[in-house]
Design a protein around this motif. Structure first.
Motif, PDB file in Angstrom:
ATOM      1  N   VAL A  66      40.028 -12.418  16.383  1.00  0.00           N
ATOM      2  CA  VAL A  66      41.242 -12.815  15.665  1.00  0.00           C
ATOM      3  C   VAL A  66      41.012 -12.399  14.180  1.00  0.00           C
ATOM      4  O   VAL A  66      39.953 -12.654  13.581  1.00  0.00           O
ATOM      5  N   SER A  67      41.999 -11.929  13.663  1.00  0.00           N
ATOM      6  CA  SER A  67      42.009 -11.439  12.206  1.00  0.00           C
ATOM      7  C   SER A  67      43.230 -11.703  11.503  1.00  0.00           C
ATOM      8  O   SER A  67      44.370 -11.951  12.295  1.00  0.00           O
ATOM      9  N   VAL A 154      34.164 -17.633  21.484  1.00  0.00           N
ATOM     10  CA  VAL A 154      34.748 -17.087  20.148  1.00  0.00           C
ATOM     11  C   VAL A 154      34.061 -15.747  20.018  1.00  0.00           C
ATOM     12  O   VAL A 154      32.733 -15.481  19.837  1.00  0.00           O
ATOM     13  N   ALA A 155      34.900 -14.612  19.834  1.00  0.00           N
ATOM     14  CA  ALA A 155      34.463 -13.349  19.567  1.00  0.00           C
ATOM     15  C   ALA A 155      34.642 -13.095  18.176  1.00  0.00           C
ATOM     16  O   ALA A 155      35.641 -13.306  17.530  1.00  0.00           O
ATOM     17  N   LEU A 156      33.773 -12.406  17.384  1.00  0.00           N
ATOM     18  CA  LEU A 156      33.722 -12.107  16.124  1.00  0.00           C
ATOM     19  C   LEU A 156      33.246 -10.810  15.913  1.00  0.00           C
ATOM     20  O   LEU A 156      32.557  -9.980  16.932  1.00  0.00           O
ATOM     21  N   VAL A 157      33.794 -10.029  14.859  1.00  0.00           N
ATOM     22  CA  VAL A 157      33.634  -8.716  14.707  1.00  0.00           C
ATOM     23  C   VAL A 157      31.958  -8.267  14.600  1.00  0.00           C
ATOM     24  O   VAL A 157      31.467  -8.817  13.648  1.00  0.00           O
ATOM     25  N   HIS A 158      31.580  -7.429  15.368  1.00  0.00           N
ATOM     26  CA  HIS A 158      30.132  -6.988  15.264  1.00  0.00           C
ATOM     27  C   HIS A 158      30.132  -5.807  14.699  1.00  0.00           C
ATOM     28  O   HIS A 158      29.289  -5.439  13.576  1.00  0.00           O
ATOM     29  N   ARG A 159      30.733  -4.550  15.289  1.00  0.00           N
ATOM     30  CA  ARG A 159      30.649  -3.324  14.604  1.00  0.00           C
ATOM     31  C   ARG A 159      31.930  -2.589  15.120  1.00  0.00           C
ATOM     32  O   ARG A 159      32.913  -3.476  15.623  1.00  0.00           O
ATOM     33  N   PRO A 160      32.161  -1.502  14.634  1.00  0.00           N
ATOM     34  CA  PRO A 160      33.683  -1.055  14.750  1.00  0.00           C
ATOM     35  C   PRO A 160      33.940  -1.146  16.172  1.00  0.00           C
ATOM     36  O   PRO A 160      33.419  -0.458  17.209  1.00  0.00           O
TER      37      PRO A 160
END
Length: 326
Positions: A66-67, A154-160
């Protein structure tokens, strides 16, 4: 072991140098990339030397995260809390960037220690922005305010275009990293490193560190995660964070360590690969030196052999010649 630092050394150097040379009022325009995923751009003009524009391009988020306007949840609040009146968020940001901050150096605190602390926090903008959603969950864990009925991944930004996952619970937060590498050698080195990393947790003196585990397949906690987000070629690393790991000042260190875990592993993998290449080069160099030192003796032995062969050949030819006259 490599310990990654939260502040960008280059950005901190730019800010410090600018502050020390405000009377000179030179133009500033600098671009650079750190951790292979965050791009920075700093601009300043001669007209108003106290103003700097800091733009940051974050890793593009995968679809399962989510962003809000290219920023992770809680990033705006985290920026305002960290920088106060020193930084103003420009909306929209500069073209090609996720965030642009207008920094006013004249609003820095007069006390030198506090001033350096604010500059260090500005140089840690990567941690402030990308670590914002992780910080929210870990703060809830520290205060035991996680909803008791929560049951989601919950998914969070890790790398591109890659994620890592949080499974928040009342008494703990489980963090899972799908580890991916492009190079086949990196995959082998990373897998070996991660297994040793997990084994090191069992050694004496690390009893208070978060429990961690490695598995070649997704752990049961990721049952609700999108299948396309679970591709991995170096396995899955899981950390279990308890309230004692995020109490007081431990929170900042835990947020930073988790948000840069893949970079931490990548640095060690590249160092191991470089060490292997260095050992190979030294081995080749030692063999060449051994051959060079043996070369004179070898040439001497070959020459002696050739001389003996020539004498035998000459004696044989002489006898043949004598027989021809008999």
């Amino acid at each position: 072991m490599i310990l990654l630092q939260s502040p960008s050394k280059y950005l901190l150097q730019i800010l410090t140098t600018r502050l020390e040379n405000l009377d000179k009022g030179v133009e500033l325009d600098s671009h650079w990339i750190e951790f292979s995923d965050v791009r920075y751009h700093v601009q300043a003009s001669m007209k108003n030397p106290n103003l700097l524009f800091l733009s940051v391009s974050l890793p593009p988020p995968p679809p399962e995260t989510v962003s809000f306007g290219g920023l992770p949840p809680g990033a705006i609040e985290a920026i305002k809390a960290a920088y106060g009146v020193v930084a103003q968020i420009l909306d929209p940001p500069r073209d090609g960037f996720s965030l642009t901050l207008k920094l006013n150096l004249s609003k820095l605190p007069p006390d030198e220690e506090h001033k350096h602390g604010v500059l260090t926090k500005i140089a840690s903008v990567r941690e402030v922005v990308l670590g914002a959603p992780l910080r929210v969950f870990l703060k809830q864990l520290a205060s035991r305010t996680v909803a008791s009925d929560i049951d989601k991944v919950v998914a969070l930004v890790h790398r591109p275009m890659e994620s890592f996952f949080l499974i928040p619970q009342v008494e703990k937060v489980t963090v899972v990293f799908p580890m991916r590498f492009k190079d086949s050698i990196d995959i082998l080195l990373a897998t070996s490193f991660l297994k040793e990393f997990v084994d090191a947790r069992r050694t004496a003196g690390l009893n208070n560190a978060p429990p961690c585990s490695w598995s070649p397949s997704p752990p049961p906690e990721l049952k609700g995660a999108p299948p396309e987000a679970l591709s991995s070629n170096a396995g899955f690393v899981s950390f279990v964070i308890f309230p004692r790991h995020v109490e007081g000042r431990k929170l900042d260190r835990t947020v930073w360590s988790l948000s840069t875990f893949h970079a931490y592993v990548s640095y060690h993998v590249k160092c191991s690969e470089g060490f292997m290449h260095t050992r190979m080069r030294r081995r080749v160099e030692s063999l060449i030196q051994a051959l060079d030192s043996a070369k004179p003796e070898y040439e001497k032995a070959v020459k002696a052999t050739q001389n003996r062969s020539f004498k035998r050949l000459s004696l044989k030819d002489g006898r043949s010649s004598l027989k021809s006259f008999s």
